[in-house]
Design a protein around this motif. Structure first.
Motif, mmCIF file in Angstrom:
data_model
loop_
_atom_site.group_PDB
_atom_site.id
_atom_site.type_symbol
_atom_site.label_atom_id
_atom_site.label_comp_id
_atom_site.label_asym_id
_atom_site.label_seq_id
_atom_site.Cartn_x
_atom_site.Cartn_y
_atom_site.Cartn_z
ATOM 1 N N TYR A 269 17.494 -74.999 -17.025
ATOM 2 C CA TYR A 269 17.685 -73.580 -16.720
ATOM 3 C C TYR A 269 17.013 -73.219 -15.402
ATOM 4 N N LEU A 270 17.763 -72.509 -14.558
ATOM 5 C CA LEU A 270 17.214 -71.802 -13.418
ATOM 6 C C LEU A 270 17.319 -70.320 -13.749
ATOM 7 N N PHE B 259 12.857 -75.967 -16.777
ATOM 8 C CA PHE B 259 13.303 -74.703 -16.185
ATOM 9 C C PHE B 259 12.556 -74.459 -14.872
ATOM 10 N N MET B 260 13.148 -73.605 -14.056
ATOM 11 C CA MET B 260 12.555 -73.209 -12.788
ATOM 12 C C MET B 260 12.822 -71.728 -12.591
ATOM 13 N N SER C 155 6.807 -74.706 -11.528
ATOM 14 C CA SER C 155 8.053 -74.172 -12.075
ATOM 15 C C SER C 155 8.479 -72.894 -11.378
ATOM 16 N N ILE C 156 7.937 -72.652 -10.188
ATOM 17 C CA ILE C 156 8.297 -71.462 -9.407
ATOM 18 C C ILE C 156 8.839 -71.911 -8.056
ATOM 19 N N ARG D 40 16.939 -80.008 -7.012
ATOM 20 C CA ARG D 40 16.229 -81.211 -6.590
ATOM 21 C C ARG D 40 14.770 -81.149 -7.014
ATOM 22 N N ALA D 41 14.163 -79.970 -6.856
ATOM 23 C CA ALA D 41 12.759 -79.819 -7.257
ATOM 24 C C ALA D 41 12.596 -80.025 -8.754
ATOM 25 N N LEU D 42 13.610 -79.649 -9.535
ATOM 26 C CA LEU D 42 13.556 -79.780 -10.983
ATOM 27 C C LEU D 42 13.995 -81.170 -11.441
#
Length: 262
Positions: free
Chosen positions: A8-9, A40-41, A69-70, A193-195
């Motif tokens: 989830y974003l 999630f992010m 996560s931010i 990509r970060a997640l």
């Protein structure tokens, strides 16, 4: 990939918090994601604050979201510039969220022949700072802006935001900025990509059709429009594209985070 197959974003303002208050059910939604091991992010177009600042802000509302996560438009902008021109230089009109992100990728911040003028959100726009940015762009600096939002909310009313100031610089120079934040799907892809996630099994939740839903759609994500922010029940009908689902708030997704959207 998550254990459930879903990721989830979600936008922050209007989805998890609204005017410094918790959206009812947002804490239960985050707890449900954690209980089901769903990655999630939390996303925001606001470039003023660092993830550490935003974590502290969310903690005050009762939400415990780790810095990792931010994802902000400042971080997305820094990642973009690092890919485009590593170890470059920039003149920044913005706050600590943006300057910190650029320092962390090794950028030199300068007003002497910078590679880029980077415009972000700030509460201290000045005629002098805008004039300097205009002259640097006229002299060949490439023009980047963190996001196109033209105004933002406050308790006293609307505030001019990055897009409004970018329009002023564009009018004066004839040079349009490249916007990195939503609705540019680049913001979604950098968050993915970060997640460590893939678009085909990721859901984007937002309260705006023109930024959250559009960028999610263009990045190949499923999308949920929630009505806890600026959108009303009829908002989705005003656009030529539709979200995968419309919900009153994230409270309606509690105990359903592992299920397909209906």
């Amino acid at each position: 990939m998550s254990e459930t197959g879903w990721n989830y974003l979600m936008d922050m303002d209007g989805v998890l918090v609204r005017e410094e208050h918790l959206v009812p059910g947002a804490d239960a939604f985050i707890d449900d994601l954690r209980a089901n091991h769903v990655p999630f992010m939390v996303l925001t177009n606001n470039s003023i604050y660092t993830p550490r600042d935003l974590r502290a802000r969310l903690l005050r509302t009762g939400l415990d979201i780790p810095e990792t996560s931010i994802w902000t438009s400042a971080l997305a902008t820094a990642q973009f510039l690092d890919q485009q021109r590593p170890n470059g230089s920039a003149h920044v009109v913005g706050e600590s969220g943006l300057t910190t992100a650029l320092h962390n990728i090794g950028y030199v911040l300068t007003d002497r022949d910078p590679d880029y003028v980077v415009l972000g959100e700030t509460r201290t726009y000045s005629f002098e700072a805008i004039t300097r940015a205009i002259r640097l762009v006229e002299n060949g600096a490439r023009f980047i802006a963190t996001n196109p939002d033209e105004k933002g909310p406050s308790r006293e009313g609307s505030l001019p935001a990055t897009g409004a100031v970018a329009a002023l610089i564009q009018k004066a120079t004839g040079r349009a900025p490249y916007y990195v934040g939503k609705p540019n799907p680049l913001m979604m892809r950098s968050a993915l990509r970060a997640l460590g996630a893939h678009s085909e099994n990721t859901v984007m939740i937002g309260d705006r059709m023109d930024t959250d839903v559009r960028s999610g759609l263009e990045a190949g994500l499923q999308t949920v429009l929630v009505l806890s922010g600026i959108s009303g029940a009829e908002t989705a009908e005003l656009f030529p594209y539709r979200p995968t689902a419309v919900r009153g708030s994230v409270a309606d997704l509690v105990h359903k985070v592992t299920e397909p959207l209906a």
